[in-house]
Scaffold this motif. Structure first.
Motif, short mmCIF file in Angstrom:
data_model
loop_
_atom_site.label_atom_id
_atom_site.label_comp_id
_atom_site.label_asym_id
_atom_site.label_seq_id
_atom_site.Cartn_x
_atom_site.Cartn_y
_atom_site.Cartn_z
N VAL A 62 60.84 11.02 11.23
CA VAL A 62 60.51 11.38 12.61
C VAL A 62 61.65 11.01 13.56
N MET A 63 62.26 9.85 13.38
CA MET A 63 63.35 9.44 14.24
C MET A 63 64.58 10.32 14.04
N GLN A 64 64.76 10.80 12.83
CA GLN A 64 65.86 11.73 12.60
C GLN A 64 65.64 13.03 13.37
N ILE A 65 64.41 13.56 13.30
CA ILE A 65 64.09 14.78 14.04
C ILE A 65 64.19 14.55 15.54
N ALA A 66 63.73 13.36 16.00
CA ALA A 66 63.79 13.06 17.43
C ALA A 66 65.23 12.95 17.91
N ALA A 67 66.10 12.39 17.10
CA ALA A 67 67.51 12.28 17.49
C ALA A 67 68.14 13.67 17.62
N PHE A 68 67.86 14.56 16.70
CA PHE A 68 68.37 15.93 16.81
C PHE A 68 67.78 16.64 18.03
N SER A 69 66.50 16.38 18.31
CA SER A 69 65.86 17.00 19.47
C SER A 69 66.50 16.51 20.77
N LEU A 70 66.81 15.23 20.84
CA LEU A 70 67.47 14.70 22.02
C LEU A 70 68.88 15.28 22.18
N ALA A 71 69.54 15.49 21.06
CA ALA A 71 70.87 16.12 21.12
C ALA A 71 70.76 17.55 21.65
N GLU A 72 69.73 18.28 21.24
CA GLU A 72 69.51 19.63 21.75
C GLU A 72 69.27 19.62 23.26
N VAL A 73 68.46 18.64 23.71
CA VAL A 73 68.20 18.54 25.16
C VAL A 73 69.49 18.27 25.92
N LYS A 129 66.62 24.45 33.61
CA LYS A 129 67.11 24.84 32.30
C LYS A 129 66.74 23.75 31.29
N GLY A 130 66.57 24.17 30.07
CA GLY A 130 66.26 23.24 28.99
C GLY A 130 64.83 22.75 28.97
N GLY A 131 63.94 23.44 29.66
CA GLY A 131 62.56 22.97 29.70
C GLY A 131 61.88 22.97 28.34
N GLN A 132 62.14 24.02 27.54
CA GLN A 132 61.51 24.11 26.22
C GLN A 132 62.01 23.00 25.30
N GLN A 133 63.32 22.73 25.36
CA GLN A 133 63.87 21.66 24.52
C GLN A 133 63.33 20.29 24.95
N ILE A 134 63.16 20.10 26.28
CA ILE A 134 62.62 18.83 26.77
C ILE A 134 61.18 18.63 26.32
N GLU A 139 57.37 15.78 22.68
CA GLU A 139 56.35 15.78 21.62
C GLU A 139 56.87 15.06 20.38
N THR A 140 58.15 15.25 20.08
CA THR A 140 58.72 14.59 18.90
C THR A 140 58.75 13.08 19.08
N TYR A 141 59.13 12.61 20.27
CA TYR A 141 59.15 11.17 20.51
C TYR A 141 57.75 10.59 20.61
N ALA A 142 56.78 11.39 21.03
CA ALA A 142 55.38 10.93 21.03
C ALA A 142 54.91 10.66 19.62
N ARG A 143 55.26 11.57 18.69
CA ARG A 143 54.90 11.33 17.29
C ARG A 143 55.64 10.12 16.74
N ALA A 144 56.90 9.93 17.19
CA ALA A 144 57.64 8.75 16.72
C ALA A 144 56.99 7.46 17.22
N VAL A 145 56.53 7.46 18.48
CA VAL A 145 55.88 6.26 19.01
C VAL A 145 54.55 6.01 18.30
N GLU A 146 53.80 7.07 17.98
CA GLU A 146 52.56 6.91 17.22
C GLU A 146 52.84 6.27 15.86
#
Length: 265
Positions: A62-73, A129-134, A139-146
């Motif tokens: 999950v943290m790997q996916i969240a890191a990539f998602s933050l990079a996209e944002v 701009k970037g609303g979808q990525q944000i 959501e990805t970081y919410a799953r990481a916190v869970e």
């Protein structure tokens, strides 16, 4: 002192024997209960260990996916949006509550995450701009916190169970290898002392009975001897009396047949 663990300093009586037997029974019951408690806690400990391993693996993905998602944002927005989120977020939307679970008398804390539906302070972030990525990054970081909350709950229960299992196992070993053998040695000591006292009492009673029998036999012998002596004395007295009577019978009567004819009365 018998055995390596010794025995308790008690006075060997019937009451002490009953108390030691009651103590031994209680120790055996306590050992059985603590043994079952240790087994139940160990089973739960192994289950928590397995779940911690799974949660850590899940946390890594999950943290790997969240890191990539933050990079996209960052790429989509063109910079860091951390300050915008800090300015717009006033209340916590993601919250944690704690509860307890009873496992064989041990209360394990459990953390449960939930989301406040009415709180959405930074909903306008990324509107340009970037609303979808944000949104996807949130959501990805919410799953990481869970996953992090679940892992924290498991780690806390792991540490508590580890300490409790050590304490319970020490108690089980103390009862099994110290208290029960010491109580059994004390019971053996009391039984041996009571048996020795019974043998001494039996020997004393036997000696007293033998002395009474000897005294009775001696008294009977004295009485019999006295009776025999009295009988012999009586027999001797009877013979003397008869002899005197015969002599008196055989003595001449001067007034009888041999009286003098010249004497006139």
């Amino acid at each position: 002192m018998s055995g390596a663990v010794g025995r308790e300093a008690v006075f060997p009586t019937r009451q002490s024997l009953g108390l030691m037997k009651s103590k031994l029974k209680g120790a055996e019951t306590g050992h059985s209960l603590l043994k079952r408690k240790s087994e139940a806690l160990t089973k739960r400990f192994r289950e928590i260990t397995r779940r911690i391993d799974e949660a850590k693996q899940k946390m890594g993905r999950v943290m790997q996916i969240a890191a990539f998602s933050l990079a996209e944002v960052s790429y989509a927005v063109g910079g860091d949006i951390g300050y915008q989120i800090q300015e717009s977020a006033k209340q916590a939307r993601f919250r944690v509550r704690a509860k307890h679970e009873n496992v064989s008398g041990v209360f394990l804390p459990q953390f449960e995450s939930y989301t406040e539906e009415g709180v959405n302070d930074f909903g306008l972030t990324g509107l340009g701009k970037g609303g979808q990525q944000i949104q996807r990054c949130r959501e990805t970081y919410a799953r990481a916190v869970e996953t992090l909350v679940e892992l924290a709950s498991l780690q806390t229960a792991f540490l508590i169970l580890d300490e409790v299992i050590k304490v319970v196992n020490r108690r089980v070993n103390a009862i099994e290898h110290v208290i029960i053998p010491r109580t059994e040695n004390t019971i053996k000591y009391i039984n041996s002392e009571l048996d020795e006292l019974d043998r001494e009492e039996f020997y004393r009673l036997k000696k007293v009975s033998g002395k009474k029998q000897r005294d009775t036999a001696a008294a009977d012998a004295e009485i019999l001897a006295a009776r025999q002596a009295q009988a012999e004395k009586d027999a001797a007295s009877g013979t003397t009396t008869d002899t005197t009577a015969d002599e008196q019978t055989e003595a001449p009567d001067i007034l009888g047949e041999q009286e003098d004819n010249d004497v006139i009365f």
